[in-house]
Scaffold this active site. Structure first.
Site, PDB file in Angstrom:
ATOM      1  N   CYS A 297      34.670 -39.183  95.535  1.00  0.00           N
ATOM      2  CA  CYS A 297      34.836 -38.649  96.887  1.00  0.00           C
ATOM      3  C   CYS A 297      34.060 -37.345  97.022  1.00  0.00           C
ATOM      4  O   CYS A 297      33.573 -36.776  96.044  1.00  0.00           O
ATOM      5  CB  CYS A 297      36.321 -38.429  97.231  1.00  0.00           C
ATOM      6  SG  CYS A 297      37.102 -37.086  96.318  1.00  0.00           S
TER       7      CYS A 297
ATOM      8  N   ASP B 251      -7.248 -39.062 108.148  1.00  0.00           N
ATOM      9  CA  ASP B 251      -8.604 -38.930 107.623  1.00  0.00           C
ATOM     10  C   ASP B 251      -9.348 -40.221 107.975  1.00  0.00           C
ATOM     11  O   ASP B 251      -8.724 -41.245 108.255  1.00  0.00           O
ATOM     12  CB  ASP B 251      -8.542 -38.740 106.109  1.00  0.00           C
ATOM     13  CG  ASP B 251      -9.908 -38.827 105.466  1.00  0.00           C
ATOM     14  OD1 ASP B 251     -10.810 -38.103 105.896  1.00  0.00           O
ATOM     15  OD2 ASP B 251     -10.063 -39.665 104.552  1.00  0.00           O
TER      16      ASP B 251
ATOM     17  N   ASP C 133      -6.493 -39.917 101.634  1.00  0.00           N
ATOM     18  CA  ASP C 133      -6.577 -40.634 100.365  1.00  0.00           C
ATOM     19  C   ASP C 133      -7.418 -39.946  99.302  1.00  0.00           C
ATOM     20  O   ASP C 133      -7.397 -40.363  98.153  1.00  0.00           O
ATOM     21  CB  ASP C 133      -7.154 -42.035 100.595  1.00  0.00           C
ATOM     22  CG  ASP C 133      -8.665 -42.002 100.784  1.00  0.00           C
ATOM     23  OD1 ASP C 133      -9.135 -41.128 101.534  1.00  0.00           O
ATOM     24  OD2 ASP C 133      -9.355 -42.838 100.189  1.00  0.00           O
TER      25      ASP C 133
ATOM     26  N   CYS D 186      35.252 -34.414  94.923  1.00  0.00           N
ATOM     27  CA  CYS D 186      34.782 -34.454  93.533  1.00  0.00           C
ATOM     28  C   CYS D 186      33.403 -33.816  93.433  1.00  0.00           C
ATOM     29  O   CYS D 186      33.123 -33.013  92.536  1.00  0.00           O
ATOM     30  CB  CYS D 186      34.715 -35.898  93.032  1.00  0.00           C
ATOM     31  SG  CYS D 186      36.273 -36.787  93.030  1.00  0.00           S
TER      32      CYS D 186
ATOM     33  N   CYS E 229       4.333  -2.876  84.575  1.00  0.00           N
ATOM     34  CA  CYS E 229       4.946  -3.950  85.387  1.00  0.00           C
ATOM     35  C   CYS E 229       6.387  -4.173  84.962  1.00  0.00           C
ATOM     36  O   CYS E 229       7.293  -4.345  85.782  1.00  0.00           O
ATOM     37  CB  CYS E 229       4.160  -5.244  85.238  1.00  0.00           C
ATOM     38  SG  CYS E 229       2.487  -5.211  85.907  1.00  0.00           S
TER      39      CYS E 229
END
Length: 812
Positions: A98, A510, A703, A101, A33
């Protein structure tokens, strides 16, 4: 042939001009690999050298100084079937004001080797940096930020230390605002004589101050009040770019230098522009002070959350009560909370009863009554009696810490339009300077060499074009909107959610615990002929004691009410969407729905499709012993909440694992547009994916654990705060209390935030599009241009702050 575990291959000699990055790669299973990945990396454009070490799971690549190359390397690793282990870091920055910046800091960070991406926010002033080289020290990233003239510090991982860091940062910001205020006041005082002179002239009197006095007033304003503009402009100039400070310095300095030269040449005082210098610097300082105050107000939400944590706690042990610093609180400690005190950590009540105000955490205005066994969350206020709780989580693991982290992460991100604004701002200042020069030249030619008019027009263009409003338009709206939502119990996990929510056409709910209260009751427990009722109930309760499902809790409660005590179960297994299985003694026991019975080849007693209640079966050793019918009441606000969504054009659908009869009954009660019954958790997720593939943008509200796959696959996942941790982790939006009205509120808040962003950007662009031509044509003096520029920035921030006044629409 045995491959070496580390395979160094040098293509060229090391070039000092090139950069080396150490990338942690997971997914490699062998030296082969590593060899394959190394060959892939050597083919990436911009990579001159690559070494892959399989045991260390490390790739060392030498690249050119290009973020694009780092991104290509990351993509190549992914395409090769491996995973890049990224490292996210956050830095607090001070001094940006600004969009230029922001863009400058991002560019500096992206040139640090190993940085994959960098997002810098103006409000709050924070940078989020994603690294594919975790060996990079924070000092390298801070140095890059400081190269643009700003100060920065890495944000602490530990919640307790971060709170102290935040307090120090706010103290420095307060001192900075005070310094800005003092300089602003000095500039105003020195500019007052010019204002009086202007008013005197407008009244028809031709009496001016002598040139030396104008010089003495304007010079301190430029070099003392405006010293910060010079410092920042110089730092930015050294990097070969320009920002807002550059425009202010160019405009004010040009007016001052021109006036000094004209004065020395003996020009009449009417041809001097000392007042323009004073007005430009002073008015920009006024705007800067107002911006700093407004930015502080926009970030109040996080500051308010941080202040919820007390600095001490009252620990109770065998030696009595001891007042200890919050840093010393540990899980397992027993803490006493007196009336009026804030809870210092999360825990479970072990003694006492009281009412706890959780409004700052969940947005719930009514105090919650807590008793022995109830969970409590740090940051709540004790509004009743004295109680003691055992600490279960402190520091980073508390609910308050997670909420603060979610809000901060969301506020630091950027919407797509902001990235466009950043790109525009990057070229805006140089273009403005060019337009200013062209304006001056045209006026010199058109006005036959009149330098005064040419200078005034050129300076006005420079001053009025400062891109502050553009830079503030999006972040101030985002920070204010997300903070306001958090105070109302709606946590938005990331900025991408804000964009996705605007396209949502279907909201999927749900049923159990979401549309219904989630506290079901056992209606009937029917045993089959020949089975003992008490024995059947005892076996069912024994198995379900270990389950967290609401229906399991209902049956256990039902058994205890009838004096049946459960016994221990073994080999317990949760079967999501179907039920549970295990052993009670030597018996193989299952409790679940009809799908569970079909999976195990158990014959059903009767059809379940026309039963208007939720039905479970108790199966012992392959035979049905009992049928259990449950009922669960809809939430009282569910119908109204669904009606609100439908009124806004949203299609509302219910997905449930219950049978068609129950689904039809609930859908009719709540006014749902559609429903789909008999769905497993995988079926729900598949339904969402298939409809997304048809071009629909879908939000999912759930939930429980069963809802996690559907929440993760939806464009916008919305988790009820009462739900399980896995559901909340899968969601984009978390509702801190079980109130379905918050679903509609969340969409309403996000729509309001998007509207503010569009409004701010519209007015910021229109302001520049209109103001620059007027300034170039000579209709605006430098002083008026400075005032208009400051006003535009303040108006954008003020418009964003209106989001704090958002209210739920009436009649809901």
């Amino acid at each position: 042939m045995q491959l070496s575990s580390a395979i160094p291959v040098s293509v060229t000699e090391h070039d000092p001009a090139r950069q080396s990055a150490r990338i942690h790669v997971s997914g490699m299973h062998c030296a082969g690999c590593a060899a394959r990945l190394q060959n892939v990396l050597l083919k990436v454009d911009g990579v001159s050298k690559a070494e892959v070490n399989y045991p260390l799971e490390m790739a060392v690549v030498e690249t050119d100084d290009s973020t694009a190359t780092i991104n290509r390397v990351s993509k190549a690793i992914k395409n090769a079937g491996f995973t890049v282990e990224r490292d996210n870091r956050i830095f607090d920055i001070e001094g940006m004001h600004c969009a230029s910046c922001v863009k400058g800091v991002e560019n500096e960070l992206l040139h640090v080797p190993g940085v994959e991406s960098a997002e810098v926010g103006l409000t709050p002033q924070r940078a989020r940096v994603t690294l594919i080289d975790s060996s990079i020290e924070n000092t390298a990233l801070i140095t890059a930020i400081e190269a643009r003239g700003f100060t920065a510090q890495a944000r602490e991982d530990n919640f307790t230390r971060r709170l102290r860091q935040d307090a120090e940062l706010r103290e420095r910001e307060t001192k900075a605002r005070q310094q800005t205020f003092r300089l602003m006041l000095l500039g105003i005082v020195l500019s007052i004589p010019f204002i009086i002179q202007m008013i005197w002239m407008l009244s028809g009197h031709d009496m001016l101050m002598p040139a030396w006095l104008e010089f003495c007033l304007a010079t301190p304003v430029l070099f003392i009040v405006g010293s910060r503009f010079f410092r920042q402009a110089w730092v930015v100039l050294r990097t070969g770019s320009a920002n807002m400070d550059t425009l202010v310095v160019v405009g004010a300095s040009a007016a001052w230098l021109f006036s000094v030269i004209q004065w020395l040449l003996g020009t009449d005082v009417h041809g001097l522009y000392f007042e323009a210098t004073a007005f430009i610097v002073s008015l920009v300082m006024v705007g800067r002070w107002l911006e700093e105050r407004a930015r502080g107000a926009a970030t109040d939400a996080v500051a308010a959350l941080v202040r919820l944590r007390p600095v001490t706690a009252r620990r109770v042990d065998n030696e009595g009560e001891t007042q200890i610093p919050i840093e010393r609180v540990e899980p397992g400690d027993r803490l006493k909370v007196l009336p009026g005190e804030r809870l210092p950590a999360d825990g479970v009540v072990t003694d006492g009863i009281s009412d706890v105000d959780m409004s700052m955490i969940s947005g719930e205005s009514t105090p919650v009554t807590i008793r022995i066994g109830d969970k409590v969350t740090g940051g709540g206020v004790n509004r009743g009696g004295v109680f003691i709780f055992e600490v279960t989580a402190t520091g980073n693991d508390t609910m308050l810490a997670r909420i603060v982290e979610l809000v901060e992460n969301a506020q630091t991100g950027k919407v797509g339009v902001q990235r466009l604004v950043d790109r525009v701002s990057a070229v805006f200042v140089p273009v403005v300077l060019l337009v200013s020069i062209v304006t001056g030249v045209i006026w010199l030619i058109a006005d036959t060499g009149n330098g005064s008019m040419a200078l005034a027009a050129a300076i006005s263009v420079v001053v009025i074009a400062c891109p502050c409003a553009l830079g503030l338009a999006t972040p101030t709206a985002l920070v204010t909107g997300i903070g306001t939502a958090a105070r109302r119990g709606i946590l938005i996990r990331d900025i991408a959610t804000l964009e996705s929510a605007g396209r949502v056409a279907t909201v999927v709910f749900d049923k159990t615990g979401t549309l219904t209260i989630g506290d079901p009751q056992v209606d009937r427990f029917i045993v089959t002929p020949g089975c003992d009722a008490d024995e059947s109930l005892q076996i069912a309760a024994s198995l379900l004691t270990d389950s967290e499902h609401p229906y399991a809790a209902a049956l256990v409660r039902y058994s205890k009410e009838r004096g049946v005590n459960p016994s221990p179960a073994s080999e317990f297994e949760n079967l999501p969407g179907r039920g549970v299985s295990g052993r009670i003694g030597e018996r193989r026991v299952m409790v679940g729905n009809a799908e569970l019975l079909r999976d195990f080849g158990v014959d059903l007693l009767a059809s379940t499709n026309n039963i208007p209640s939720t039905r479970s079966y108790l199966v012992i050793d392959g035979a049905v012993w009992a049928v259990i019918d449950y009922s669960d009441m809809p939430r009282p606000e569910a119908a109204a909440a669904i009606e609100r969504l439908k009124h806004d054009g949203v299609h509302c659908v219910m997905l449930t694992g219950d049978n068609v009869a129950i689904a039809s009954q609930v859908a009719g009660q709540l006014g749902l547009d559609d429903y789909v019954a008999d769905l497993s958790p995988a079926d729900k997720a598949e339904w969402i994916v298939s409809n997304r593939d048809k071009g629909q943008t879908i939000a999912m509200v759930g939930d429980g654990i069963n809802d996690a796959p559907a929440l993760a696959n939806a464009d916008v996942g919305i988790a009820m705060g009462t739900g399980t941790d896995i559901a909340r982790l899968s969601a984009n939006i978390i509702l801190m209390r079980a109130d379905l009205n918050l679903v509609a509120d969340a969409f309403s808040m996000m729509q309001a935030t998007r509207r503010k962003i569009r409004q701010n950007l519209f007015w910021a662009f229109i302001y520049n599009c209109v103001a620059i031509p007027f300034a170039a044509m000579g209709y605006l003096s430098p002083a008026i241009a400075a005032a208009a520029m400051s006003l535009s920035s303040v108006s954008v921030v003020g418009n964003s702050l209106l989001l704090k006044r958002w209210k739920r629409p009436e009649n809901t």
